[in-house]
Design an enzyme around this catalytic site. Structure first.
Site, mmCIF file in Angstrom:
data_model
loop_
_atom_site.group_PDB
_atom_site.id
_atom_site.type_symbol
_atom_site.label_atom_id
_atom_site.label_comp_id
_atom_site.label_asym_id
_atom_site.label_seq_id
_atom_site.Cartn_x
_atom_site.Cartn_y
_atom_site.Cartn_z
ATOM 1 N N GLU A 133 14.465 -8.484 -4.994
ATOM 2 C CA GLU A 133 13.559 -9.280 -5.800
ATOM 3 C C GLU A 133 12.783 -8.410 -6.775
ATOM 4 O OE1 GLU A 133 12.867 -13.207 -3.149
ATOM 5 O OE2 GLU A 133 11.455 -11.584 -2.818
ATOM 6 N N CYS A 188 7.204 -5.568 -11.330
ATOM 7 C CA CYS A 188 7.224 -4.907 -10.027
ATOM 8 C C CYS A 188 8.690 -4.742 -9.619
ATOM 9 C CB CYS A 188 6.448 -5.779 -9.038
ATOM 10 S SG CYS A 188 6.389 -5.091 -7.401
ATOM 11 N N CYS A 235 13.994 -1.682 3.738
ATOM 12 C CA CYS A 235 13.230 -0.425 3.776
ATOM 13 C C CYS A 235 13.442 0.232 5.126
ATOM 14 C CB CYS A 235 11.742 -0.707 3.540
ATOM 15 S SG CYS A 235 10.760 0.803 3.387
ATOM 16 N N CYS A 254 6.191 -0.253 8.102
ATOM 17 C CA CYS A 254 4.738 -0.417 8.084
ATOM 18 C C CYS A 254 4.429 -1.784 8.691
ATOM 19 C CB CYS A 254 4.219 -0.298 6.662
ATOM 20 S SG CYS A 254 4.699 1.271 5.906
ATOM 21 N N CYS A 281 3.802 -5.076 6.570
ATOM 22 C CA CYS A 281 4.679 -5.344 5.420
ATOM 23 C C CYS A 281 5.918 -6.107 5.864
ATOM 24 C CB CYS A 281 5.075 -4.004 4.785
ATOM 25 S SG CYS A 281 6.285 -4.179 3.460
ATOM 26 N N CYS A 314 2.352 -8.498 -2.907
ATOM 27 C CA CYS A 314 2.715 -7.244 -2.246
ATOM 28 C C CYS A 314 3.141 -7.487 -0.808
ATOM 29 C CB CYS A 314 1.513 -6.308 -2.190
ATOM 30 S SG CYS A 314 1.111 -5.563 -3.717
HETATM 31 N N1 SAH Z 1 7.183 1.466 -0.304
HETATM 32 C C1 SAH Z 1 6.189 1.696 -1.275
HETATM 33 C C2 SAH Z 1 6.155 0.660 -2.372
HETATM 34 C C3 SAH Z 1 6.379 -0.770 -1.975
HETATM 35 S S1 SAH Z 1 5.104 -1.578 -1.122
HETATM 36 C C4 SAH Z 1 4.817 1.803 -0.616
HETATM 37 O O1 SAH Z 1 4.715 1.529 0.561
HETATM 38 O O2 SAH Z 1 3.894 2.215 -1.296
HETATM 39 C C5 SAH Z 1 3.874 -1.889 -2.371
HETATM 40 C C6 SAH Z 1 2.455 -2.023 -1.823
HETATM 41 O O3 SAH Z 1 2.287 -3.254 -1.086
HETATM 42 C C7 SAH Z 1 2.080 -0.920 -0.851
HETATM 43 O O4 SAH Z 1 0.787 -0.444 -1.103
HETATM 44 C C8 SAH Z 1 2.106 -1.646 0.458
HETATM 45 O O5 SAH Z 1 1.362 -0.970 1.426
HETATM 46 C C9 SAH Z 1 1.539 -2.986 0.085
HETATM 47 N N2 SAH Z 1 1.785 -4.055 1.072
HETATM 48 C C10 SAH Z 1 2.833 -4.177 1.898
HETATM 49 N N3 SAH Z 1 2.716 -5.295 2.648
HETATM 50 C C11 SAH Z 1 1.573 -5.902 2.279
HETATM 51 C C12 SAH Z 1 0.928 -7.122 2.667
HETATM 52 N N4 SAH Z 1 1.470 -7.921 3.568
HETATM 53 N N5 SAH Z 1 -0.242 -7.437 2.079
HETATM 54 C C13 SAH Z 1 -0.766 -6.642 1.128
HETATM 55 N N6 SAH Z 1 -0.194 -5.481 0.702
HETATM 56 C C14 SAH Z 1 0.971 -5.115 1.280
HETATM 57 FE FE1 SF4 Z 2 8.544 0.112 3.174
HETATM 58 FE FE2 SF4 Z 2 6.777 -1.888 3.114
HETATM 59 FE FE3 SF4 Z 2 6.078 0.466 4.188
HETATM 60 FE FE4 SF4 Z 2 6.397 0.258 1.526
HETATM 61 S S1 SF4 Z 2 4.847 -0.796 2.775
HETATM 62 S S2 SF4 Z 2 7.190 1.879 2.883
HETATM 63 S S3 SF4 Z 2 8.085 -1.237 1.444
HETATM 64 S S4 SF4 Z 2 7.678 -0.927 4.962
#
Ligand code: SAH
Ligand code: SF4
Length: 385
Positions: A112, A125, A132, A136, A139, A361
């Protein structure tokens, strides 16, 4: 006289492969790579440069329209090569104008890409991987396993698709719909560094797609060994997904912290090339109710970032089905951000965009998967047109 062609086993195999192979996609190639791809056509360098200009400056999708190339070259290009971008499978538009495109890749995988319009700019974006490898806890992408890295063509292709949608070929000198790029889609860009580097280099080339480095932000969960290298190679802005101020909590929320703990991460940020008061590192901090949102943690955040020219983005947690967290209340976010503001950080809360279409995000891909499942049951799908 009829010509008889004899094949050795190897040359016959090569002939069969070449004659059955699909056309080679030229998207994602730079000038030397284009030259290499066109070796059999014996194209002079200045012609390759003209071709590059047509592909990336004009965004032309049909070799026939490349007016200054000789007709026989245009025909040979049409016969053997393509200019394929990912295809938009499901376009969705949020009530706030945010657009999300589910893109289909040539092998059937999907990613996406999200476009976020604002008054004076439009941010794209971009995804770097299908799924991934990191997980995290907050996420949704992280609940899906890594399928594969995106190719250079698929990364730069997301940008070109956006330009196609807005008809920005060549890109206007003034206000653009696609004026900024954030590598904040699906995946960890520094775990696909070589392809991300090549794609961003193409996106930044003034002879082609022409987006200035200061308009590009790469977000990482903290792959320390590539951070400084990224600054040296690309000079783009850096964003760090910090989300916790102690290793104990960050080990749980952002598990890559066990490999690269906070002090190593912050040292890399301090050494990030080109960082100064007008070009700061952004620290992203997702607000999780009762987990990382206390005033003491706000003060610790300020202390940790004391020696780094930094901005802080507080991101209200974007929920997804069965997520193990809730978003902090607006009062709690208000108290947290007031502490940061008092310490000199301007407007630290990031307004979520495109939530109604799951484009915010950390929500990417998941809705499409979920919709597909429910679509199989009900036969309906919310989408534009
Ligand atoms: N993998 C990279 C970039 C993709 S995630 C990273 O982790 O930085 C982009 C941003 O969205 C990151 O700051 C991530 O921590 C944040 N993010 C992920 N899940 C989220 C959620 N459920 N609510 C708000 N921010 C989130
Ligand atoms: Fe991967 Fe989501 Fe962690 Fe970014 S925030 S590194 S996309 S698991």
């Amino acid at each position: 006289m009829k010509q008889v062609v004899y094949f050795t086993n190897n040359s016959y195999m090569r002939y069969m492969m070449e004659s059955t192979n699909p056309k080679q996609n030229l998207i994602g190639l730079n000038v030397p790579e284009l030259q290499e791809a066109l070796l059999s056509l014996n194209v002079p360098k200045y012609r390759v440069q003209q071709l590059y200009h047509w592909i990336y400056y004009h965004g032309v999708r049909d070799f026939g329209a490349m007016a200054n190339l000789p007709k026989d070259l245009r025909e040979a290009l049409t016969a053997g090569f393509s200019l394929d971008r990912p295809t938009i499978k499901i376009p969705q538009v949020s009530l706030d104008g945010t657009q999300k495109w589910l893109l289909s890749l040539s092998d059937g995988n999907e990613v996406e890409t999200v476009h976020i319009p604002e008054k004076t700019r439009g941010t794209l974006c971009v995804s770097s991987q299908v799924g991934c490898a990191l997980s995290c806890k907050f996420c949704h992408t992280g609940t899906q396993t890594l399928v594969r890295n995106l190719t250079v063509a698929e990364i730069v292709g997301q940008f070109m698709v956006a330009r196609d949608v807005f008809g920005e070929w060549p890109a206007p000198a003034g206000n653009r719909h696609v004026s900024n790029v954030v590598m904040m889609g699906m995946g960890e860009p520094l775990y696909n560094y070589d392809n991300v580097k090549k794609a961003l280099t193409l996106i930044m080339d003034p002879q082609g797609l022409d987006l200035a480095p200061r308009r590009i932000t790469l977000s990482t969960s903290g792959v320390v060994p590539h951070i400084v290298q990224c600054g040296n190679d690309l000079g783009v802005s850096l964003a760090i997904s910090l989300h916790a101020v102690t290793n104990e909590l960050r080990n749980v929320l952002v598990p890559i912290n066990r490999k690269y703990p906070i002090d190593e991460l912050l040292t890399a940020c301090k050494n990030y090339p080109g960082t100064n008061k007008s070009n700061r590192v952004t620290f992203e901090y997702v607000m999780l109710k009762g987990i990382n949102d206390s005033p003491a943690e706000a003060r610790e955040l300020i202390r940790l970032l004391k020696n780094i020219p930094s901005k802080i983005n507080l991101i209200p947690f974007n929920p997804w089905p069965n997520a193990p967290f809730e978003c902090s209340s607006s009062e709690t976010i208000g108290v947290f951000s007031a502490i940061l503001e008092k310490a000199g950080y301007a407007s630290p809360v990031r307004r979520p965009r495109g939530q109604d279409i799951f484009a915010a995000c950390g929500q990417l891909k998941s809705l499409s998967q979920r919709l597909r499942k429910s679509n199989e049951k009900s036969g309906t799908l919310i989408q534009k047109n």
